[in-house]
Scaffold this motif. Sequence first.
Motif, PDB file in Angstrom:
ATOM      1  N   HIS A 153      63.423 -72.804  55.764  1.00 32.32           N
ATOM      2  CA  HIS A 153      64.056 -73.330  54.549  1.00 32.32           C
ATOM      3  C   HIS A 153      65.390 -74.038  54.847  1.00 32.32           C
ATOM      4  O   HIS A 153      66.239 -73.514  55.554  1.00 32.32           O
ATOM      5  N   ARG A 154      65.533 -75.181  54.294  1.00 33.61           N
ATOM      6  CA  ARG A 154      66.805 -75.865  54.053  1.00 33.61           C
ATOM      7  C   ARG A 154      67.588 -76.323  55.278  1.00 33.61           C
ATOM      8  O   ARG A 154      68.638 -76.926  55.106  1.00 33.61           O
ATOM      9  N   LEU A 155      67.153 -76.049  56.486  1.00 34.53           N
ATOM     10  CA  LEU A 155      67.873 -76.646  57.615  1.00 34.53           C
ATOM     11  C   LEU A 155      67.556 -78.143  57.639  1.00 34.53           C
ATOM     12  O   LEU A 155      66.457 -78.558  57.297  1.00 34.53           O
ATOM     13  N   GLU A 156      68.518 -78.942  58.055  1.00 32.84           N
ATOM     14  CA  GLU A 156      68.353 -80.386  57.955  1.00 32.84           C
ATOM     15  C   GLU A 156      67.569 -80.935  59.132  1.00 32.84           C
ATOM     16  O   GLU A 156      67.823 -80.604  60.284  1.00 32.84           O
ATOM     17  N   GLY A 157      66.621 -81.806  58.848  1.00 33.30           N
ATOM     18  CA  GLY A 157      65.856 -82.459  59.897  1.00 33.30           C
ATOM     19  C   GLY A 157      64.369 -82.254  59.722  1.00 33.30           C
ATOM     20  O   GLY A 157      63.920 -81.348  59.031  1.00 33.30           O
ATOM     21  N   ILE A 158      63.593 -83.113  60.355  1.00 34.73           N
ATOM     22  CA  ILE A 158      62.144 -83.111  60.168  1.00 34.73           C
ATOM     23  C   ILE A 158      61.514 -81.820  60.680  1.00 34.73           C
ATOM     24  O   ILE A 158      60.515 -81.346  60.134  1.00 34.73           O
ATOM     25  N   TRP A 159      62.113 -81.222  61.715  1.00 34.49           N
ATOM     26  CA  TRP A 159      61.584 -79.963  62.245  1.00 34.49           C
ATOM     27  C   TRP A 159      62.509 -78.808  61.873  1.00 34.49           C
ATOM     28  O   TRP A 159      63.711 -78.992  61.705  1.00 34.49           O
ATOM     29  N   HIS A 160      61.937 -77.632  61.784  1.00 32.44           N
ATOM     30  CA  HIS A 160      62.630 -76.379  61.417  1.00 32.44           C
ATOM     31  C   HIS A 160      63.058 -76.346  59.954  1.00 32.44           C
ATOM     32  O   HIS A 160      63.633 -75.367  59.511  1.00 32.44           O
ATOM     33  N   SER A 161      62.849 -77.405  59.201  1.00 30.25           N
ATOM     34  CA  SER A 161      63.371 -77.464  57.846  1.00 30.25           C
ATOM     35  C   SER A 161      62.283 -77.383  56.787  1.00 30.25           C
ATOM     36  O   SER A 161      62.580 -77.304  55.604  1.00 30.25           O
ATOM     37  N   GLY A 162      61.049 -77.464  57.200  1.00 28.75           N
ATOM     38  CA  GLY A 162      59.962 -77.458  56.229  1.00 28.75           C
ATOM     39  C   GLY A 162      59.713 -76.079  55.657  1.00 28.75           C
ATOM     40  O   GLY A 162      60.161 -75.069  56.179  1.00 28.75           O
ATOM     41  N   SER A 163      59.013 -76.059  54.559  1.00 32.32           N
ATOM     42  CA  SER A 163      58.601 -74.797  53.946  1.00 32.32           C
ATOM     43  C   SER A 163      57.108 -74.904  53.625  1.00 32.32           C
ATOM     44  O   SER A 163      56.729 -75.025  52.461  1.00 32.32           O
ATOM     45  N   PRO A 164      56.269 -74.888  54.635  1.00 34.01           N
ATOM     46  CA  PRO A 164      54.824 -75.131  54.409  1.00 34.01           C
ATOM     47  C   PRO A 164      54.112 -73.903  53.852  1.00 34.01           C
ATOM     48  O   PRO A 164      53.098 -73.450  54.377  1.00 34.01           O
ATOM     49  N   MET A 165      54.655 -73.352  52.766  1.00 32.43           N
ATOM     50  CA  MET A 165      54.149 -72.077  52.275  1.00 32.43           C
ATOM     51  C   MET A 165      52.758 -72.206  51.682  1.00 32.43           C
ATOM     52  O   MET A 165      51.957 -71.282  51.730  1.00 32.43           O
ATOM     53  N   GLY A 166      52.468 -73.365  51.083  1.00 34.21           N
ATOM     54  CA  GLY A 166      51.124 -73.554  50.523  1.00 34.21           C
ATOM     55  C   GLY A 166      50.060 -73.411  51.579  1.00 34.21           C
ATOM     56  O   GLY A 166      49.028 -72.750  51.363  1.00 34.21           O
ATOM     57  N   GLY A 167      50.287 -74.027  52.747  1.00 34.31           N
ATOM     58  CA  GLY A 167      49.326 -73.874  53.844  1.00 34.31           C
ATOM     59  C   GLY A 167      49.275 -72.451  54.343  1.00 34.31           C
ATOM     60  O   GLY A 167      48.193 -71.891  54.566  1.00 34.31           O
ATOM     61  N   ILE A 168      50.446 -71.840  54.497  1.00 33.45           N
ATOM     62  CA  ILE A 168      50.504 -70.477  55.037  1.00 33.45           C
ATOM     63  C   ILE A 168      49.774 -69.493  54.131  1.00 33.45           C
ATOM     64  O   ILE A 168      48.954 -68.695  54.594  1.00 33.45           O
ATOM     65  N   ILE A 169      50.048 -69.537  52.833  1.00 33.37           N
ATOM     66  CA  ILE A 169      49.432 -68.535  51.950  1.00 33.37           C
ATOM     67  C   ILE A 169      47.935 -68.732  51.805  1.00 33.37           C
ATOM     68  O   ILE A 169      47.200 -67.784  51.499  1.00 33.37           O
ATOM     69  N   ASN A 170      47.445 -69.933  52.051  1.00 38.70           N
ATOM     70  CA  ASN A 170      45.998 -70.141  51.965  1.00 38.70           C
ATOM     71  C   ASN A 170      45.273 -69.783  53.258  1.00 38.70           C
ATOM     72  O   ASN A 170      44.130 -69.335  53.216  1.00 38.70           O
ATOM     73  N   TYR A 171      45.938 -69.950  54.373  1.00 36.58           N
ATOM     74  CA  TYR A 171      45.329 -69.571  55.645  1.00 36.58           C
ATOM     75  C   TYR A 171      45.428 -68.073  55.930  1.00 36.58           C
ATOM     76  O   TYR A 171      44.636 -67.540  56.700  1.00 36.58           O
ATOM     77  N   LEU A 172      46.414 -67.428  55.321  1.00 31.45           N
ATOM     78  CA  LEU A 172      46.751 -66.072  55.762  1.00 31.45           C
ATOM     79  C   LEU A 172      46.453 -64.996  54.731  1.00 31.45           C
ATOM     80  O   LEU A 172      47.125 -63.965  54.708  1.00 31.45           O
TER      81      LEU A 172
END
Length: 816
Positions: free
Chosen positions: A607-626
């Motif tokens: 969450h919220r770190l600036e930049g294309i990496w480490h900053s995403g919150s791909p929770m939709g993918g995570i909760i559907n795969y897991l």
Amino acid sequence: MNYNNKKLIDDDEPYFDFDSLKKMVINDYKLARISRETSILGRKEVLNGRAKFGIFGDGKEIPQLAMAKVFKNGDYRSGYYRDQTFMMAIGVLTVKSFFSQLYAHSDLEAEPVSSGRMMTSHFGTRFLNKDGNWKNLIQQKNSSADISSTAAQMPRLLGLAQASKIYKELKNLKKTHKIFSHNGNEVAFGTIGNASISEGLFWETLNAASVLQIPIILSIWDDEYGISVPNKYQFSKQNISDLLYGFHRSKKEKGIEIIRVHGYNYIDLTKTYLKADKIARKEHVPVIIHVTNLTQPQGHSTSSSHERYKSKERLEWEMNNDGIKKFRDWILNFRFEINQKDYCKIANVGFLDQIDIEAKEYVKNEKEKAWEAFQKPIYKIKNELLSILDQIQNNHEEEKWIKKYVKKYIKELHNTTKNYPTKKSVFCIARKVLYLLSEDKSDPKDCLIEWVRKKYHEEQENYSSHLYSISEKASVKITEVFPVYNDDCKVDGRIVLRENFDKLLELHPDLLIFGEDVGKIGDVNQGLEGLQKKYGKIRVFDTGIRESTILGQGIGLAMRGLRPIVEIQYVDYILYALQIMSDDLACLQYRTKGGQKAPVIIRTRGHRLEGIWHSGSPMGGIINYLRGILVLVPRNMVKAAGFYNTLLYGDDPALVVECLNGYRIKEKLPKNLGLFRTPIGIVERTRTGEDITMITYGSTWRIVSEAAEELSKMNIDSEIIDIQSLLPFDLQKDIVKSLQKTNRLLIIDEDVPGGASAYILQKILEEQNGYYYLDSPPVTITAQEHRPPYGSDGDYFSKPSVENIVEKVLTIMNDS
């Protein structure tokens, strides 16, 4: 081949007299023939329509018999779908249960591996009692549950083996964990096909095993093909052993012992596995056994014929070099000299022919028993339905059209016998009849409704239970314990985590914490600062950069009764381990119907770190795969610490996503460290209001709270609910209680549009019937579709901001 009373194997191993040798060889030949007949008849059952798919272990029988000779109580297997002979040889698989799995029999007594949930030749043993508690695993032979994804069995092999090393070194666990290990003397056996070593998971695991120096015996079954693709397209060297040579141990450097052996040479195979067992069990050195010259008499599986891709020369070679044929020839040519004139033989042609006949008949009979047992409950529900339909037909003598259609369905139900009835076919007809009787009011119809309701629920349990723990230690059953504070003194969030982890390591002597940069520097945000020095390198340790096998270590260690917290440094690095998390960990309890568990805790940050990496919150993918793993999203470090405390008293696997920008934010330090608990599946109302309900989680909660303050200046009274837990979600349905008061809903999430926000909406509107209380359409605020660009401005223009929220709320209020 003359042994003349000499030792069959190398020094320090027991003598084999002729009678013992003869008995062993005959028993092995019988089992090899039984296993081969199981493969042959199994394929026929698929082709004749009784089963859906088949994949078998034919051609691998002889090396698996040798491997079984050194597999002891307390040992573990992490293998793949060719190991049926081995599983039979160690006494955990019967021919009848093999066919029960082939037919997908949902009775756990008939199919104890998975209750028909896993496809054929996916093996495992039960680690748990019916109540979800551990069995005494050192008193049985153990196999972790197989998965189809090639090489995905490799990462957990690390943890299964590393547990032996840890139990050997942590003497304080000897009494408390005696059902899991006997002084660390257990070996983890892995198996893999030749083509699957092309996968990165194989090399990642191999490298880690070489570094860790743990008791692994890994067998590579080499039949020179990966479905239709020969070895020359799989790897650069002609021989796998040559490819692995760089890992070979030497006097100067640690590494792996590598042994190559022909897959049809019974004596050499036996010697090889005895040697490997001695190295792995006594020296804790990993061993690879490359078993060559194996065959696939029936090809890869029932989905294709190997005649399509193998040359006539190769097919002829396989026929002449079949392992059982070679074994049979060896038996017939064996000579045991008594003196220079006299000798004994193990068996003659007639004796072996009789074994072949008996094996074929035995497998045929066991197959039919399995089929009859599989069909019995289906015929039972079919006959129950027929009885109800007869009542409906008799009750509608006047309604000719109803009687006509019911009669048609009765005939259709009778005809299912010709094509092997299924539960599906029975329920389809039952529900079609209910459509037909939608306007009808009668006792027989009510009887059918109740029958469908009851039976469908029973079958749903057969196919849908045990996604999460049902034991008394299930995390959702653990009650909340609030943090207690001495004063208002505040510390950095990382200090809250550090002090809490310190207390957890003290309270839980089986707790292990590891990952990249976890040990010496105490993780990149110093949440574990100084803890390796205090508790030692066995309990808090660094790993290489290899997310899949970090998780695999955690799975294997948790399977063996230890409590690992594995760190994946950032949430986007979860992608490296996502396949293992999804295919193995998330479905472990489900696919074994409560037979196995691995309560590993995965710690990451995002969450919220600036930049294309480490900053995403791909929770939709995570909760559907897991689904099957708890997904927890605390807004601060006290909440995160509380989740860790809860999880260590529970037995569910979980992913905890800490707020990456929260480590330096000041929080009060609880005095009941390690003991306060954040409840799982329970939302928290952090601000009370009357005008609108705002739903969020994680770092975005702070932005929502700022927006609420701005809105209050405009006389808009916002209620804020922190979800806290995405899986499971709002078990007490507290969100809809808020909607009953505010009648307006705004969801704020920094995932992409339609990601976690869509999941949250479905839960609130559909499962909680929240739409009933809304005076205006529900609204979501999400991040943009792209990843956030670098810099504070990149964050501001690509993720939800205070201003976005305020403006959206004003719009909602004005439109209401």
